[in-house]
Design a protein around this motif. Structure first.
Motif, mmCIF file in Angstrom:
data_model
loop_
_atom_site.group_PDB
_atom_site.id
_atom_site.type_symbol
_atom_site.label_atom_id
_atom_site.label_comp_id
_atom_site.label_asym_id
_atom_site.label_seq_id
_atom_site.Cartn_x
_atom_site.Cartn_y
_atom_site.Cartn_z
ATOM 1 N N GLY A 1 0.820 -1.210 0.000
ATOM 2 C CA GLY A 1 0.000 0.000 0.000
ATOM 3 C C GLY A 1 0.854 1.260 0.000
ATOM 4 O O GLY A 1 2.035 1.229 0.337
ATOM 5 N N VAL A 2 0.229 2.375 -0.397
ATOM 6 C CA VAL A 2 0.961 3.633 -0.397
ATOM 7 C C VAL A 2 0.287 4.624 0.557
ATOM 8 O O VAL A 2 0.416 5.822 0.403
ATOM 9 C CB VAL A 2 1.044 4.245 -1.813
ATOM 10 C CG1 VAL A 2 2.033 3.487 -2.650
ATOM 11 C CG2 VAL A 2 -0.316 4.257 -2.484
ATOM 12 N N SER A 3 -0.433 4.093 1.512
ATOM 13 C CA SER A 3 -1.146 4.984 2.429
ATOM 14 C C SER A 3 -0.183 5.546 3.468
ATOM 15 O O SER A 3 0.993 5.201 3.495
ATOM 16 C CB SER A 3 -2.254 4.210 3.137
ATOM 17 O OG SER A 3 -1.677 3.355 4.095
ATOM 18 N N VAL A 4 -0.713 6.416 4.336
ATOM 19 C CA VAL A 4 0.134 6.975 5.385
ATOM 20 C C VAL A 4 0.291 6.000 6.555
ATOM 21 O O VAL A 4 1.039 6.257 7.478
ATOM 22 C CB VAL A 4 -0.416 8.310 5.936
ATOM 23 C CG1 VAL A 4 -0.296 9.394 4.890
ATOM 24 C CG2 VAL A 4 -1.871 8.158 6.378
ATOM 25 N N ASP A 5 -0.424 4.896 6.473
ATOM 26 C CA ASP A 5 -0.308 3.904 7.543
ATOM 27 C C ASP A 5 1.143 3.440 7.655
ATOM 28 O O ASP A 5 1.764 3.072 6.664
ATOM 29 C CB ASP A 5 -1.213 2.711 7.226
ATOM 30 C CG ASP A 5 -1.360 1.788 8.414
ATOM 31 O OD1 ASP A 5 -2.453 1.734 8.970
ATOM 32 O OD2 ASP A 5 -0.367 1.129 8.794
ATOM 33 N N GLU A 6 1.652 3.468 8.881
ATOM 34 C CA GLU A 6 3.082 3.163 9.007
ATOM 35 C C GLU A 6 3.422 1.730 8.629
ATOM 36 O O GLU A 6 4.541 1.445 8.227
ATOM 37 C CB GLU A 6 3.604 3.497 10.406
ATOM 38 C CG GLU A 6 2.640 3.153 11.507
ATOM 39 C CD GLU A 6 3.068 3.739 12.843
ATOM 40 O OE1 GLU A 6 3.253 2.929 13.767
ATOM 41 O OE2 GLU A 6 3.227 4.978 12.936
ATOM 42 N N SER A 7 2.428 0.841 8.726
ATOM 43 C CA SER A 7 2.736 -0.548 8.368
ATOM 44 C C SER A 7 3.084 -0.668 6.883
ATOM 45 O O SER A 7 3.842 -1.547 6.494
ATOM 46 C CB SER A 7 1.571 -1.461 8.728
ATOM 47 O OG SER A 7 0.540 -1.336 7.779
ATOM 48 N N ASP A 8 2.535 0.208 6.052
ATOM 49 C CA ASP A 8 2.854 0.139 4.623
ATOM 50 C C ASP A 8 4.335 0.401 4.386
ATOM 51 O O ASP A 8 4.985 -0.274 3.590
ATOM 52 C CB ASP A 8 2.014 1.152 3.831
ATOM 53 C CG ASP A 8 0.629 0.606 3.517
ATOM 54 O OD1 ASP A 8 0.452 -0.620 3.614
ATOM 55 O OD2 ASP A 8 -0.261 1.410 3.203
ATOM 56 N N THR A 9 4.854 1.409 5.076
ATOM 57 C CA THR A 9 6.274 1.714 4.936
ATOM 58 C C THR A 9 7.119 0.575 5.494
ATOM 59 O O THR A 9 8.129 0.190 4.913
ATOM 60 C CB THR A 9 6.608 3.029 5.657
ATOM 61 O OG1 THR A 9 5.702 4.010 5.186
ATOM 62 C CG2 THR A 9 8.023 3.463 5.379
#
Ligand code: SF4
Ligand code: SF4
Ligand code: SF4
Lengths: 145, 335
Positions: free
Chosen positions: B252-260
């Motif tokens: 994902g490219v969301s701001v959710d830190e798990s994506d990073t």
């Protein structure tokens, strides 16, 4: 998948990536032999344990699985001859790496179950479920949105 | 250093004028005094642009791959019998040659498509360490004087021991001399300190699980997903990287830190047995993410489990591209 975290009767959700030729058939055997095992596991059938991209494991954890299991044919018994040997290398490194960054080792499990091991399949699921239960609900790497 | 630079220019001029290479990748003076930028030269007259100094940091193998593939792609509409090959020359220190070995092992191009001008390496300066040593002052001019770097700043001049500001990767480098080359320049460089290579990893392994997770998340929180680390990494040459794949979307490219975090786990894991610890990703990261702490773990395990060191030799295949019946399997769960 995190909705039942606060529930006192929390039951872990475990995603199992299993190969078509051995472990899935082993699960089938457990089923037709009426061997009981915990209902916490969701099987995902793949052609081979070598087909399991390490990303699947990480993604399952991100999507809220409390534990992930990967299981294939015993070394030397792979339907595709060496798929599980490549898998073994990948997952040896993956398990160490995920533990290193701080994901509990018991959340990612790897094993071999052959088509004739219905009993073992049930025991694996029991064992994995117990270990994941002992850890409690997963909190790391989970996508909140 | 001066001498090596002179010889490099000489070799480059020769290669280009004798048409042994179509293009040569090297370093030139960057736009800032503490910077050497990668450059591509195609004419013998341009050879004097080349520099060799402790600011030459990024791994040039990436550019070799890029050039060869750009050329190949430009020929997709050419009849197969009319297609040509381009030979790329490259100024290569130890880690660059190891990356080239990885490319060759992974069948990215043929050995005769690249001419390796090997240079002994005594390490490059980590810009973050330089800035730390200058305590925020902006370097206006830099000059190497023996073991030290003389820096002019608005606050006056300062002399810094180069050894104190070398990149972490260089300090423990095992292969500071080229592992393969066609031409060699200079005398072999003295060894660095490879014995301390895994000290950081060992210390980290001994921390409690939650502290390790806290460190991982703290570091990855800094990441802005600019992908500079991937773009500079010679082992990250995929035509379509998983981070851009959208059918299906892997990460994902969301701001959710798990994506990073997931992006980083997978980017780093793709380097299993393929990271040569050149430190380019660390050097280009604008946010100072401690990538090396995690990359080095894979390197350590690669050696521990499969006795493999990335790019060490052409005969030793990447560990995840091979297998053995006798691989350790102590991690396998037996109920
Ligand atoms: S991951 Fe970083 S250190 Fe490793 S090869 Fe790529 S750029 Fe170099
Ligand atoms: S991160 Fe992985 S998929 Fe992306 S370029 Fe690097 S190796 Fe390829
Ligand atoms: S270079 Fe740094 S900030 Fe950019 S994506 Fe890589 S780790 Fe994140």
């Amino acid at each position: 998948m995190t909705e039942n975290n606060t529930n006192e009767n929390w039951e872990p959700k475990i995603v199992a990536f299993v190969c078509n030729w051995c472990t899935y058939a082993g699960a089938d055997l457990a089923g037709i032999s009426r061997i009981q095992y915990p209902p916490n596991v969701r099987l995902i059938r793949l052609p081979c344990s070598g087909r399991v991209n390490p990303f699947y494991v990480v993604k399952a954890l991100q999507e809220g699985a409390d534990g992930v299991l990967v299981s294939g044919c015993h070394p030397g018994e792979c339907h595709y001859l060496t798929g599980n040997l490549s898998a073994r290398r990948k997952f040896a490194m993956l398990k160490r790496f995920l533990s290193y960054i701080g994901i509990e080792p018991d959340r990612t499990m790897f094993t071999w179950v052959s088509a004739s091991e219905g009993e073992k399949f049930a025991n694996v699921i029991k064992g994995v479920t117990e270990r994941v239960k002992a850890l409690g609900p997963a909190e790391k790497l989970i996508k909140a949105l | 250093m001066e001498n090596i630079e002179k010889q490099l220019r000489e070799e480059a001029r020769k290669l280009l004028s004798e048409k042994k290479v179509d293009a040569l990748v090297g370093y030139e003076q960057g736009t800032l005094p503490y910077q050497a930028a990668p450059c591509i030269i195609t004419e013998p007259e341009e050879a004097d642009r080349l520099v060799w100094n402790p600011f030459c940091s990024v791994n040039l193998a990436k550019y070799v791959h890029d050039l060869i593939f750009q050329h190949r792609e430009s020929q997709t509409r050419t009849k197969p019998e009319d297609r040509t090959k381009k030979v790329v020359g490259v100024i290569a220190r130890g880690c660059t040659t190891r990356s080239i070995v990885i490319h060759l092992q992974e069948r990215q191009y043929e050995r005769n498509e690249v001419v390796i001008v090997g240079v002994p390496c005594t390490g490059y300066i980590a810009k973050r360490k330089l800035f730390r040593a200058l305590e925020g002052a902006e370097p206006l001019a830099c000059a190497v004087e023996g073991d030290s770097l003389k820096v002019e700043t608005a606050q006056g001049s300062k002399s810094i021991l180069i050894r104190d500001i070398l990149s972490d990767s260089c300090l423990t480098c095992r292969y500071n001399n080229p592992v393969i080359s066609d031409i060699n320049v200079g005398e072999p460089a003295p060894p660095m300190n490879p014995d301390g290579e895994y000290n950081d990893v060992d210390a980290f392994e001994n921390l409690p699980t939650d502290e390790r997770w806290a460190y991982f998340t703290k570091e990855m929180d800094k990441c802005i997903r600019c992908y500079a680390c991937r773009n500079t990494c010679p082992s990250c040459y995929c035509k379509v990287c998983f981070v851009e794949q959208s059918q299906p979307r892997w990460v994902g490219v969301s701001v959710d830190e798990s994506d990073t975090q997931v992006f980083q786990i997978m980017r780093i894991f793709h380097q299993a047995g393929r990271c040569v610890d050149c430190g380019s990703c660390v050097e280009v990261c604008p946010m100072g993410v401690d990538l090396r702490k995690f990359l080095k773990k894979l390197d350590k395990d690669g050696f521990d489990l499969f006795e493999h060191r990335a790019g060490e030799s052409l005969e030793d295949p990447p560990p995840l591209g091979a297998f053995s019946t006798y691989d350790k399997e102590d991690f396998i769960f037996e109920p």
